[in-house]
Design an enzyme around this catalytic site. Structure first.
Site: not given
Ligand code: B12
Length: 260
Positions: A141-143
């Protein structure tokens, strides 16, 4: 990761694209730096051995710039020398992934336009490989490097199985999840374990009869698109890959397949 071809690039003055060689100080001087360890104790003989080995490798005027005693009968050197070989840059052909690089919002827009359901992606780092950072960079998600990972895209449904996943377990999840795409990370390449591991997965997916419905993508620091194609994958991503490269490729390739 630059997917654009550099074939039509403008070269610096004095560069002949058919005869490219390294340079350090002045153009075409051939200057390179090489580092290696020798299994001999540090001393004048080790130094001379290092110089001669660099010479045997084809370096002209090899000179030792740095040396360290590694202890226990080992020595370490950094050698400078002049490479005399050239490469015809204009004759190089590198298979590249056929895609347009898009950003997060552009990909979301593209997906919403072309699909009325979420695209299912399962990822894992397989075999005995415990390096999770690469697959997490693409999926989390955070990339990574300024780009959100696939988990952040509302139009993707993802499962990140983590590391040391056997091909059997991964295949079972692909089937159960009815995955549209699988992402396989391979970082350890000792004894070419990545090649046998990836080839085995392709064989198993084919034997299961799900290959035609599955986009198979692999990645890692020593993976290229060329190697991936040779192994029977659809695409391979190497160092510098960002999540949007992968998300964009999946989106565009699935649409392309639907059309053909
Ligand atoms: C961190 C690290 C570890 C950590 C891993 C922690 C973790 N949770 O991941 C720990 C300490 C556990 C570890 C252990 C080992 N490691 Co290690 N490790 C590293 C290190 C320092 C960094 C790797 C990393 O995180 N890179 C950052 C990520 C973001 O980069 P990346 O993996 O290349 O991923 C990018 C791309 O390749 C691509 N990508 C990667 N996967 C995928 C997948 C898909 C589908 C796609 C599309 C793209 C993609 O996208 C990513 C983002 O751009 C490297 C050295 C280095 N500087 O690279 C050694 C290195 C990978 N390790 C190495 C080794 C040998 C080991 C050990 C065998 C050491 C030992 N003797 O015990 C063990 C192996 C354990 C095992 N069973 O796998 C060697 C591998 C050599 C080789 N060629 O096989 C390296 C290169 C170190 C070295 N120079 O010797 N390691």
């Amino acid at each position: 990761m630059n997917m654009e071809s550099t074939k039509n690039a403008v070269f610096p003055k004095g560069v002949d694209p058919t005869r490219i060689k390294p340079y350090g100080d002045t153009m075409n001087d051939g200057q390179v730096q090489l580092s290696f360890s020798l299994p001999v104790p540090m001393g004048p003989e080790a130094r001379e051995a290092a110089r001669r080995i660099a010479g045997r490798m084809g370096l002209k005027e090899p000179s030792i710039y740095h040396e360290t005693d590694l202890g226990h009968g080992f020595s370490y050197f950094i050698v400078y020398g002049k490479c005399t070989h050239t490469i015809d840059f204009s004759a190089i052909v590198v298979p590249k992934i056929d895609m347009e690089v898009m950003g997060f919002h552009e990909i979301e827009h593209f997906m919403e336009k072309h699909f009325d359901r979420r695209i299912r992606v399962v990822g894992a780092c397989t075999g005995s490989d415990a390096h999770t950072v690469g697959i997490d960079a693409i999926m989390d998600m955070k990339g990574y490097n300024g780009e959100y990972g696939l988990e952040r895209y509302p139009t993707f449904e993802t499962i990140n199985m983590g590391s040391q996943v056997s091909n059997e377990t991964l295949l079972a999840r692909i089937v159960e999840f009815k995955a549209d795409a699988v992402l396989v990370s391979q970082v350890v390449t000792q004894k070419d374990v990545h090649l046998s591991n990836l080839a085995e997965l392709v064989d198993m997916v084919e034997a299961q009869g799900v290959r035609q419905d599955l986009l198979m993508i692999c990645g890692g620091p020593r993976i290229s698109h060329e190697v991936a194609l040779e192994l029977g994958f659809d695409a391979g991503f190497g160092p510098g890959t960002k999540p949007n490269h992968v998300a964009g490729y999946i989106a565009q390739e699935l649409v392309r397949r639907r059309r053909s």
